[in-house]
Design a protein around this motif. Structure first.
Motif, mmCIF file in Angstrom:
data_model
loop_
_atom_site.group_PDB
_atom_site.id
_atom_site.type_symbol
_atom_site.label_atom_id
_atom_site.label_comp_id
_atom_site.label_asym_id
_atom_site.label_seq_id
_atom_site.Cartn_x
_atom_site.Cartn_y
_atom_site.Cartn_z
ATOM 1 N N HIS A 42 18.710 135.255 2.368
ATOM 2 C CA HIS A 42 19.549 135.259 3.560
ATOM 3 C C HIS A 42 19.144 134.097 4.456
ATOM 4 O O HIS A 42 17.979 133.727 4.510
ATOM 5 C CB HIS A 42 19.374 136.564 4.348
ATOM 6 C CG HIS A 42 19.762 137.783 3.591
ATOM 7 N ND1 HIS A 42 21.048 138.247 3.545
ATOM 8 C CD2 HIS A 42 19.040 138.635 2.829
ATOM 9 C CE1 HIS A 42 21.099 139.328 2.793
ATOM 10 N NE2 HIS A 42 19.884 139.584 2.350
ATOM 11 N N ALA A 43 20.114 133.578 5.168
ATOM 12 C CA ALA A 43 19.812 132.547 6.146
ATOM 13 C C ALA A 43 19.103 133.188 7.334
ATOM 14 O O ALA A 43 19.381 134.344 7.687
ATOM 15 C CB ALA A 43 21.093 131.866 6.608
ATOM 16 N N LEU A 44 18.189 132.466 7.925
ATOM 17 C CA LEU A 44 17.512 132.966 9.113
ATOM 18 C C LEU A 44 18.452 132.900 10.307
ATOM 19 O O LEU A 44 19.285 132.002 10.412
ATOM 20 C CB LEU A 44 16.262 132.138 9.403
ATOM 21 C CG LEU A 44 15.154 132.229 8.364
ATOM 22 C CD1 LEU A 44 14.012 131.299 8.752
ATOM 23 C CD2 LEU A 44 14.642 133.645 8.244
#
Length: 50
Positions: A42-44
């Protein structure tokens, strides 16, 4: 033995995490998923973007 403030803070944070059973259960589930290569990347989230 003398600890620096940073070392003491790290130690107390580790103890806080280890004593939080629901959090440890979640960590263990994530480790099991990772071991089975079922993890998702997942993207931060940048708090500045809110």
């Amino acid at each position: 033995m003398v600890l620096s403030k940073d070392d003491y803070d790290a130690m107390t944070e580790t103890m806080r995490i280890l004593s939080n059973q629901p959090l440890m259960d979640k960590i263990r589930r994530g480790e099991a998923q990772f071991a089975k290569e079922q993890g998702k990347q997942h993207a931060l989230i940048d708090p500045e973007d809110d």
